[in-house]
Design a protein around this motif. Structure first.
Motif, PDB file in Angstrom:
ATOM      1  N   VAL A   5       0.860  -1.179   0.000  1.00  0.00           N
ATOM      2  CA  VAL A   5       0.000   0.000   0.000  1.00  0.00           C
ATOM      3  C   VAL A   5       0.895   1.228   0.000  1.00  0.00           C
ATOM      4  O   VAL A   5       1.824   1.325   0.784  1.00  0.00           O
ATOM      5  CB  VAL A   5      -0.907   0.006   1.257  1.00  0.00           C
ATOM      6  CG1 VAL A   5      -1.724   1.278   1.318  1.00  0.00           C
ATOM      7  CG2 VAL A   5      -1.805  -1.218   1.276  1.00  0.00           C
ATOM      8  N   ASP A  61      -2.641   4.879  -1.899  1.00  0.00           N
ATOM      9  CA  ASP A  61      -2.674   4.357  -3.272  1.00  0.00           C
ATOM     10  C   ASP A  61      -3.151   5.410  -4.265  1.00  0.00           C
ATOM     11  O   ASP A  61      -3.931   5.131  -5.170  1.00  0.00           O
ATOM     12  CB  ASP A  61      -3.526   3.087  -3.345  1.00  0.00           C
ATOM     13  CG  ASP A  61      -2.865   1.913  -2.645  1.00  0.00           C
ATOM     14  OD1 ASP A  61      -1.613   1.903  -2.550  1.00  0.00           O
ATOM     15  OD2 ASP A  61      -3.579   1.006  -2.187  1.00  0.00           O
ATOM     16  N   ARG A  65      -7.503  10.637   0.959  1.00  0.00           N
ATOM     17  CA  ARG A  65      -8.353  10.015   1.971  1.00  0.00           C
ATOM     18  C   ARG A  65      -8.606  10.921   3.165  1.00  0.00           C
ATOM     19  O   ARG A  65      -9.513  10.670   3.937  1.00  0.00           O
ATOM     20  CB  ARG A  65      -7.728   8.699   2.444  1.00  0.00           C
ATOM     21  CG  ARG A  65      -7.505   7.682   1.354  1.00  0.00           C
ATOM     22  CD  ARG A  65      -8.774   7.341   0.611  1.00  0.00           C
ATOM     23  NE  ARG A  65      -9.830   6.972   1.532  1.00  0.00           N
ATOM     24  CZ  ARG A  65     -10.584   5.899   1.439  1.00  0.00           C
ATOM     25  NH1 ARG A  65     -10.422   5.077   0.432  1.00  0.00           N
ATOM     26  NH2 ARG A  65     -11.517   5.659   2.331  1.00  0.00           N
ATOM     27  N   ALA A  82      -7.318  -0.815   3.025  1.00  0.00           N
ATOM     28  CA  ALA A  82      -6.397  -0.841   1.885  1.00  0.00           C
ATOM     29  C   ALA A  82      -5.652  -2.167   1.809  1.00  0.00           C
ATOM     30  O   ALA A  82      -5.317  -2.649   0.728  1.00  0.00           O
ATOM     31  CB  ALA A  82      -5.411   0.322   1.967  1.00  0.00           C
TER      32      ALA A  82
END
Length: 88
Positions: A5, A61, A65, A82
């Motif tokens: 990730v 990624d 967020r 994730a």
């Protein structure tokens, strides 16, 4: 550390919220065995234009967020998601 990730914190120097966000991210990533990357937006004109008013910014990624203040519990949940794990 895992590269499964990609976790990035977009920052700029002199930003106290950025310092706090980096520490929250460092702790959460350590719990999951993940690396995190600090990206200074002042070194990239496109990032500076996109995020100048929202930093710090959390990208997981490549997807934004969170921004401004990172909640540790939310960050852990996002990292678990994730990684495809249950956060419960």
């Amino acid at each position: 550390m895992s590269d499964q990730v990609k976790v990035e914190v977009l920052t700029k120097q002199g930003c106290h919220l950025c310092e706090d966000a980096v520490e929250v991210t460092r702790q959460a990533c350590a719990e999951f065995g993940l690396d995190h990357h600090i990206v200074d937006i002042t070194e990239d004109p496109q990032l500076r234009e996109l995020y100048a008013e929202e930093i710090p910014v959390l990208r997981i990624d490549g997807t934004v967020r969170d921004f401004w203040r990172f909640d540790p519990a939310r960050l852990r949940r996002l990292l678990a998601e994730a990684l495809g794990r249950s956060s419960g």
